[in-house]
Scaffold this motif. Structure first.
Motif, PDB file in Angstrom:
ATOM      1  N   ALA A 231      41.795  40.756  62.195  1.00  0.00           N
ATOM      2  CA  ALA A 231      41.150  42.018  61.816  1.00  0.00           C
ATOM      3  C   ALA A 231      42.127  42.927  61.078  1.00  0.00           C
ATOM      4  CB  ALA A 231      40.623  42.720  63.067  1.00  0.00           C
ATOM      5  N   CYS A 232      43.363  42.996  61.569  1.00  0.00           N
ATOM      6  CA  CYS A 232      44.380  43.827  60.911  1.00  0.00           C
ATOM      7  C   CYS A 232      44.667  43.353  59.493  1.00  0.00           C
ATOM      8  CB  CYS A 232      45.680  43.819  61.727  1.00  0.00           C
ATOM      9  SG  CYS A 232      45.607  44.757  63.260  1.00  0.00           S
ATOM     10  N   LYS A 233      44.729  42.063  59.303  1.00  0.00           N
ATOM     11  CA  LYS A 233      44.982  41.519  57.970  1.00  0.00           C
ATOM     12  C   LYS A 233      43.856  41.915  57.003  1.00  0.00           C
ATOM     13  CE  LYS A 233      47.678  37.534  59.556  1.00  0.00           C
ATOM     14  NZ  LYS A 233      47.691  36.057  59.743  1.00  0.00           N
ATOM     15  N   GLN A 234      42.621  41.855  57.487  1.00  0.00           N
ATOM     16  CA  GLN A 234      41.494  42.242  56.630  1.00  0.00           C
ATOM     17  C   GLN A 234      41.547  43.733  56.297  1.00  0.00           C
ATOM     18  OE1 GLN A 234      37.521  40.518  57.491  1.00  0.00           O
ATOM     19  NE2 GLN A 234      38.494  39.560  59.260  1.00  0.00           N
ATOM     20  N   LEU A 235      41.875  44.550  57.279  1.00  0.00           N
ATOM     21  CA  LEU A 235      41.985  45.993  57.049  1.00  0.00           C
ATOM     22  C   LEU A 235      43.085  46.294  56.028  1.00  0.00           C
ATOM     23  CD1 LEU A 235      41.661  47.222  60.744  1.00  0.00           C
ATOM     24  CD2 LEU A 235      39.967  47.538  58.928  1.00  0.00           C
ATOM     25  N   ARG A 236      44.191  45.591  56.146  1.00  0.00           N
ATOM     26  CA  ARG A 236      45.311  45.821  55.221  1.00  0.00           C
ATOM     27  C   ARG A 236      44.963  45.362  53.808  1.00  0.00           C
ATOM     28  NH1 ARG A 236      48.754  42.915  57.644  1.00  0.00           N
ATOM     29  NH2 ARG A 236      48.953  41.149  56.242  1.00  0.00           N
ATOM     30  N   GLN A 237      44.337  44.210  53.696  1.00  0.00           N
ATOM     31  CA  GLN A 237      43.982  43.676  52.378  1.00  0.00           C
ATOM     32  C   GLN A 237      42.966  44.569  51.665  1.00  0.00           C
ATOM     33  OE1 GLN A 237      42.710  39.752  53.478  1.00  0.00           O
ATOM     34  NE2 GLN A 237      44.792  38.972  53.735  1.00  0.00           N
ATOM     35  N   LYS A 238      42.126  45.240  52.434  1.00  0.00           N
ATOM     36  CA  LYS A 238      41.115  46.128  51.853  1.00  0.00           C
ATOM     37  C   LYS A 238      41.625  47.561  51.687  1.00  0.00           C
ATOM     38  CE  LYS A 238      37.297  43.490  53.923  1.00  0.00           C
ATOM     39  NZ  LYS A 238      36.203  43.531  54.932  1.00  0.00           N
ATOM     40  N   HIS A 239      42.881  47.814  52.074  1.00  0.00           N
ATOM     41  CA  HIS A 239      43.494  49.149  51.968  1.00  0.00           C
ATOM     42  C   HIS A 239      42.658  50.207  52.695  1.00  0.00           C
ATOM     43  CE1 HIS A 239      46.238  47.450  48.994  1.00  0.00           C
ATOM     44  NE2 HIS A 239      45.182  46.940  48.369  1.00  0.00           N
ATOM     45  N   VAL A 240      42.132  49.842  53.846  1.00  0.00           N
ATOM     46  CA  VAL A 240      41.245  50.734  54.597  1.00  0.00           C
ATOM     47  C   VAL A 240      41.978  51.997  55.034  1.00  0.00           C
ATOM     48  CG1 VAL A 240      39.900  50.982  56.723  1.00  0.00           C
ATOM     49  CG2 VAL A 240      39.698  48.897  55.354  1.00  0.00           C
ATOM     50  N   MET A 241      43.208  51.865  55.518  1.00  0.00           N
ATOM     51  CA  MET A 241      43.940  53.034  56.000  1.00  0.00           C
ATOM     52  C   MET A 241      44.156  54.049  54.881  1.00  0.00           C
ATOM     53  SD  MET A 241      47.635  53.268  57.954  1.00  0.00           S
ATOM     54  CE  MET A 241      48.614  53.265  56.432  1.00  0.00           C
ATOM     55  N   ASP A 242      44.552  53.587  53.712  1.00  0.00           N
ATOM     56  CA  ASP A 242      44.763  54.499  52.580  1.00  0.00           C
ATOM     57  C   ASP A 242      43.465  55.200  52.193  1.00  0.00           C
ATOM     58  OD1 ASP A 242      47.418  53.769  52.467  1.00  0.00           O
ATOM     59  OD2 ASP A 242      47.080  52.191  50.979  1.00  0.00           O
ATOM     60  N   THR A 243      42.370  54.464  52.201  1.00  0.00           N
ATOM     61  CA  THR A 243      41.069  55.048  51.848  1.00  0.00           C
ATOM     62  C   THR A 243      40.677  56.127  52.843  1.00  0.00           C
ATOM     63  OG1 THR A 243      40.353  52.969  50.833  1.00  0.00           O
ATOM     64  CG2 THR A 243      38.634  54.541  51.449  1.00  0.00           C
ATOM     65  N   LEU A 244      40.867  55.868  54.118  1.00  0.00           N
ATOM     66  CA  LEU A 244      40.512  56.842  55.152  1.00  0.00           C
ATOM     67  C   LEU A 244      41.380  58.094  55.062  1.00  0.00           C
ATOM     68  CD1 LEU A 244      40.010  54.443  58.197  1.00  0.00           C
ATOM     69  CD2 LEU A 244      38.234  55.649  56.925  1.00  0.00           C
ATOM     70  N   LEU A 245      42.653  57.931  54.760  1.00  0.00           N
ATOM     71  CA  LEU A 245      43.555  59.079  54.666  1.00  0.00           C
ATOM     72  C   LEU A 245      43.224  59.972  53.478  1.00  0.00           C
ATOM     73  CD1 LEU A 245      46.979  57.403  55.505  1.00  0.00           C
ATOM     74  CD2 LEU A 245      45.845  59.177  56.848  1.00  0.00           C
TER      75      LEU A 245
END
Length: 252
Positions: A231-245
């Motif tokens: 799950a973490c790998k998918q979140l990182r590949q999709k740049h989810v954290m940057d988008t949320l910030l």
């Protein structure tokens, strides 16, 4: 004939009773097998824009929403718990939580099983402050978040005075009031605090980069750990954290 029927009836009664007892005996086992897994307790720093508690007592922020997506991708129920910085590693070590999201250069006593994104560690001072090398801080006071160690070299340099603060908003206020010459911390946290202060500061200087890592207690188990890593790998590949910030709601 009457005795024969009576014998058959007795046999049927015994068989029926045995089946009933067997069914009743299996019920607790079926209940245990069908019981849902308890949610994994995940701690994250109680600092915006990462996480906070709203007026209704509910957690919100970038890492709260990221945790929800992590739970969906991994298929595991996860309950986020915002806590003060420094408490999360203790809770993970003492059994108070199962998971922790934290910058991988800060916690002690563990190794991240995977990471969800990267952040910049920056230093900023009052207007006209300049920084090129660590020696530029000799004789100066540098503010930092309590319990955080973002630069081992700066921490070890005895020629630099260090002063802890409890939140980035407090750190910015102390910087603008002249209590610090500069402050060090996570770039997104500093920018969030600066956006609420309106004071003039120097340009930002990137000191290092760190990863937001997911730490897991050994009791989580190999299967759940593998699901969380994926799950973490998918979140990182999709740049989810940057988008949320970058969402406007995170800058309120």
């Amino acid at each position: 004939m009457r005795d024969g029927n009576s014998f058959k009836e007795r046999c049927m009664t015994v068989v029926t009773r045995r089946r009933a007892l067997a069914t009743i005996g299996a019920l607790p086992l079926l209940s245990v097998a069908a019981a849902p897994r308890q949610p994994l307790r995940l701690t994250t720093v109680n600092l915006m824009p990462w996480a906070g508690i709203d007026a209704h007592g509910q957690p919100f922020g970038a890492l709260i929403d990221l945790t929800a997506q992590m739970a969906q991708l991994s298929g595991l129920p996860i309950t986020p718990i915002p806590v003060p910085y420094g408490r999360a590693p203790y809770m993970l070590r003492s059994g108070g939580s199962d998971l922790m999201l934290s910058i991988d250069i800060s916690p002690t006593g563990g190794t991240a099983i995977e990471h969800v994104g990267t952040v910049e560690i920056m230093i900023v001072g009052r207007d006209k402050f300049r920084y090129e090398r660590l020696n530029d801080l000799h004789g100066k006071t540098v503010g930092h978040l309590r319990h955080a160690t973002y630069s081992p070299e700066l921490e070890a340099d005895q020629s630099i005075r260090k002063h802890a603060f409890d939140s980035y908003e407090q750190g910015v206020r102390m910087l603008l009031a002249g209590r610090f010459d500069a402050m060090i911390g996570v770039g997104d946290s500093i920018e969030y605090a600066l956006s609420r202060s309106g004071g003039a500061v120097s340009q930002r200087y990137v000191l290092a980069r760190g990863r937001i890592g997911l730490y897991a207690d050994a009791s989580v188990g190999a299967g759940a750990t593998a699901a969380l890593q994926n799950a973490c790998k998918q979140l990182r590949q999709k740049h989810v954290m940057d988008t949320l910030l970058k969402r406007p709601s995170q800058r309120r």
